[in-house]
Design a protein around this motif. Structure first.
Motif, PDB file in Angstrom:
ATOM      1  N   LEU A  20       8.372   5.065   5.478  1.00 48.63           N
ATOM      2  CA  LEU A  20       8.030   4.453   6.634  1.00 48.63           C
ATOM      3  C   LEU A  20       6.561   5.110   7.359  1.00 48.63           C
ATOM      4  N   VAL A  21       5.933   5.978   6.855  1.00 51.60           N
ATOM      5  CA  VAL A  21       4.688   6.335   7.192  1.00 51.60           C
ATOM      6  C   VAL A  21       3.630   5.530   7.134  1.00 51.60           C
ATOM      7  N   VAL A  22       2.513   5.485   7.643  1.00 53.05           N
ATOM      8  CA  VAL A  22       1.612   4.710   7.527  1.00 53.05           C
ATOM      9  C   VAL A  22       0.248   5.151   7.534  1.00 53.05           C
ATOM     10  N   VAL A  23      -0.763   4.797   6.810  1.00 55.66           N
ATOM     11  CA  VAL A  23      -2.277   5.452   7.167  1.00 55.66           C
ATOM     12  C   VAL A  23      -2.708   4.146   7.652  1.00 55.66           C
ATOM     13  N   VAL A  24      -3.709   4.164   8.904  1.00 55.66           N
ATOM     14  CA  VAL A  24      -4.439   3.176   9.241  1.00 55.66           C
ATOM     15  C   VAL A  24      -5.807   3.725   9.459  1.00 55.66           C
ATOM     16  N   ALA A 244       0.836  -2.914  -4.367  1.00 59.47           N
ATOM     17  CA  ALA A 244       0.217  -2.293  -5.254  1.00 59.47           C
ATOM     18  C   ALA A 244       0.942  -1.489  -6.387  1.00 59.47           C
ATOM     19  N   GLY A 245       0.732  -1.885  -7.661  1.00 55.60           N
ATOM     20  CA  GLY A 245       1.163  -1.017  -8.501  1.00 55.60           C
ATOM     21  C   GLY A 245       0.422   0.390  -8.517  1.00 55.60           C
ATOM     22  N   ARG A 246       0.783   1.290  -9.709  1.00 54.00           N
ATOM     23  CA  ARG A 246       0.267   2.531  -9.748  1.00 54.00           C
ATOM     24  C   ARG A 246      -1.274   2.658  -9.764  1.00 54.00           C
ATOM     25  N   ALA A 247      -1.934   1.916 -10.653  1.00 51.18           N
ATOM     26  CA  ALA A 247      -3.302   1.689 -10.862  1.00 51.18           C
ATOM     27  C   ALA A 247      -3.857   1.129  -9.701  1.00 51.18           C
ATOM     28  N   GLU A 248      -3.437  -0.060  -9.225  1.00 50.89           N
ATOM     29  CA  GLU A 248      -4.001  -0.395  -8.219  1.00 50.89           C
ATOM     30  C   GLU A 248      -4.271   0.356  -6.927  1.00 50.89           C
ATOM     31  N   TRP A 249      -2.833   1.066  -6.453  1.00 51.03           N
ATOM     32  CA  TRP A 249      -2.805   2.029  -5.551  1.00 51.03           C
ATOM     33  C   TRP A 249      -4.167   3.089  -5.393  1.00 51.03           C
ATOM     34  N   LYS A 250      -4.563   3.521  -6.667  1.00 50.56           N
ATOM     35  CA  LYS A 250      -5.710   4.528  -6.593  1.00 50.56           C
ATOM     36  C   LYS A 250      -6.851   3.692  -6.593  1.00 50.56           C
ATOM     37  N   THR A 261       2.103   8.987   1.679  1.00 50.56           N
ATOM     38  CA  THR A 261       1.597   7.731   2.255  1.00 50.56           C
ATOM     39  C   THR A 261       2.418   6.515   1.520  1.00 50.56           C
ATOM     40  N   GLY A 262       3.346   5.850   1.903  1.00 46.70           N
ATOM     41  CA  GLY A 262       3.945   4.848   1.436  1.00 46.70           C
ATOM     42  C   GLY A 262       3.326   3.412   1.783  1.00 46.70           C
ATOM     43  N   GLY A 263       2.446   3.295   2.708  1.00 48.68           N
ATOM     44  CA  GLY A 263       1.690   1.995   2.955  1.00 48.68           C
ATOM     45  C   GLY A 263       0.527   2.500   3.991  1.00 48.68           C
ATOM     46  N   GLU A 274      -5.548  -5.885   6.865  1.00 50.01           N
ATOM     47  CA  GLU A 274      -4.675  -6.086   5.581  1.00 50.01           C
ATOM     48  C   GLU A 274      -3.839  -4.805   5.232  1.00 50.01           C
ATOM     49  N   VAL A 275      -2.534  -5.128   4.677  1.00 50.81           N
ATOM     50  CA  VAL A 275      -1.755  -4.388   4.741  1.00 50.81           C
ATOM     51  C   VAL A 275      -1.424  -3.912   3.244  1.00 50.81           C
ATOM     52  N   VAL A 276      -1.284  -2.769   2.788  1.00 46.17           N
ATOM     53  CA  VAL A 276      -0.919  -2.351   1.423  1.00 46.17           C
ATOM     54  C   VAL A 276       0.195  -1.515   1.355  1.00 46.17           C
ATOM     55  N   LEU A 277       1.189  -1.974   0.357  1.00 45.89           N
ATOM     56  CA  LEU A 277       2.390  -1.378   0.013  1.00 45.89           C
ATOM     57  C   LEU A 277       2.202  -0.635  -1.170  1.00 45.89           C
ATOM     58  N   ASN A 278       2.888   0.698  -1.449  1.00 47.51           N
ATOM     59  CA  ASN A 278       2.763   1.333  -2.705  1.00 47.51           C
ATOM     60  C   ASN A 278       3.945   1.162  -3.542  1.00 47.51           C
ATOM     61  N   ALA A 279       3.947   0.333  -4.663  1.00 44.10           N
ATOM     62  CA  ALA A 279       5.243  -0.101  -5.140  1.00 44.10           C
ATOM     63  C   ALA A 279       5.926   1.004  -6.068  1.00 44.10           C
TER      64      ALA A 279
END
Length: 429
Positions: A20-24, A244-250, A261-263, A274-279
């Motif tokens: 539930l945590v976020v980086v902005v 984002a998949g693992r590679a895309e998250w990086k 960070t989860g998102g 724009e919002v990014v979630l870590n799959a």
């Protein structure tokens, strides 16, 4: 997290409360002065080059560079028209064959996202590439909209490289944007599969395409909640979400997020976040809360950022409040972690409760929970509309907490701060 350099996120799973945590990442928050200049250059409303302002007495080299810029711009205009018209052959036609594979991928990703505006403006004059006679590098400010035809476009600054070829210079490379405040957009570097709803756009990689129907339904539900937290101007035309998949998250938006960070939500200009979630390791049971949290950031935050660490608790507390979905305080997922933080290390001040990049997941959950409980107390006492007025005064109008508290609540901030702290301690006793 709001400031400083982020560390790479390790490959691990999170318990529910951690996701539930976020980086902005926000404009002007803790960036060195030089970097802030870079942010403003990309995020401004105008291109940094103006033909109308050109000197009538340019030296021959400058005049030649301006003329070359005009020819490159004409090529980019042709490419823009081809993209908006769905003409892939036309999109490729201005480029050398060596760059066609990369351009085909960009074309497909942008068409999947239903690009409705695409404009290219030169930023400065072309510079010769050392050791490659007849080749030039030109910074180009692209502006784009997705789905909505009349949105305020988001800008991105990208380096392009060209080879002289008579009246029609040839594009030989299009670099990734590495903007200081955002980093590389997903559509620059990845194939995308996209689902579009009434209020949201959800994109992921082809390998994760099967997740799209469920994610879209969850995003649409979260958007209805987030729309209630708009404090200035209209709500976003569409909330933009990238899974984002693992590679895309990086790689997306520069990667390098703290391990907890989860998102995150990142401002991209034009009034958009724009919002990014870590799959990787995100349990489906936590996605609804995380989406409500992230989209509330996209709805509530100003484009230029917010005052920084002293108001972190308010920004994250509001998003946590939305993410909690109206549940009772004693059902808040991170309550046990708040209790541990309060008993072990908290100094009883809301300012500075934000976690360090290398904080443990437990400490992070506790910090977010303190923000949630403080905001919850203010909402319970004064109602959501007065809380949003307070948020607007502090975060958008940059008023001090003392002034904002007097205006929104008719109380001194020192008194309210102590009440919020007492509420946090009572809720975790």
């Amino acid at each position: 997290m709001t400031d400083g350099v982020q560390q790479p996120a390790p490959r691990r799973l999170w318990p529910l409360w951690t996701v539930l945590v976020v980086v902005v990442l926000l404009l002007g928050c803790g960036l060195p002065a030089l970097l802030v200049v870079g942010v403003i250059r990309e995020g401004g409303a105008r291109s940094t080059i103006s033909r109308a302002g050109a000197s009538t007495a340019d030296d021959p080299a400058t005049a030649a560079a301006r003329e070359l810029t005009d020819r490159m711009t004409a090529q980019l205009d042709r490419q823009s028209a081809a993209l908006l018209g769905g003409d892939r052959a036309g999109f490729l036609a201005i480029a050398e064959p060596a760059v066609h594979t990369e351009l085909r991928r960009r074309f497909s990703a942008l068409r999947e996202l239903k690009v409705t505006v695409w404009r290219a403006e030169p930023s400065g004059l072309p510079a010769p590439i050392v050791g490659k006679p007849g080749e030039w590098r030109l910074l180009v400010r692209f502006q784009y909209c997705f789905v909505a035809p009349n949105c305020r476009p988001s800008p991105v600054l990208i380096g392009t490289r060209w080879r002289e070829n008579g009246d029609q210079p040839r594009l030989v490379a299009m670099e990734e944007s590495k903007s200081v405040e955002t980093g590389t957009r997903p559509w620059e570097v990845s194939d995308l599969a996209v689902a579009i709803g009434t209020r949201t756009i959800v994109a992921t990689t082809p390998a994760l395409r099967g997740k799209l129907p469920g994610l879209l339904a969850q995003a649409e539900a979260a958007a209805k909640v987030a729309d209630g937290y708009v404090v200035a101007g209209p709500p976003p035309d569409r909330y933009r979400i990238f899974y984002a998949g693992r590679a895309e998250w990086k790689r997306w938006y520069g990667g390098d997020r703290p391990g907890w960070t989860g998102g995150y939500a990142v401002t991209v200009g034009g009034g958009h976040h724009e919002v990014v979630l870590n799959a990787d390791g995100l349990p489906s049971s936590g996605t609804d809360d995380l989406l409500r949290h992230e989209l509330t950031h996209a709805a509530s935050l100003p484009e230029r950022g917010y005052p920084g660490k002293t108001t972190w608790w308010l920004v994250e507390g509001l998003a946590e409040f939305a993410g909690a979905g109206g549940q009772a305080v004693d059902r808040y997922e991170g309550l046990a972690e708040v209790r541990k933080l309060v008993r072990a290390r908290w100094d009883g001040k809301l300012a500075g409760v934000n976690p360090a990049d290398d904080a443990s997941a437990e400490q992070v959950a506790g910090s977010y929970g303190v923000g949630y409980l403080a905001v919850r107390h203010l909402v319970d006492r004064y109602g959501p509309q007065r809380l949003l007025a307070f948020f607007k005064a502090v975060v958008h109008e940059r008023k001090t907490l003392d002034v904002a508290a007097e205006e929104a609540f008719g109380e001194q901030w020192s008194t309210l701060h102590d009440e919020c702290v007492a509420y946090v301690r009572a809720a975790t006793a």
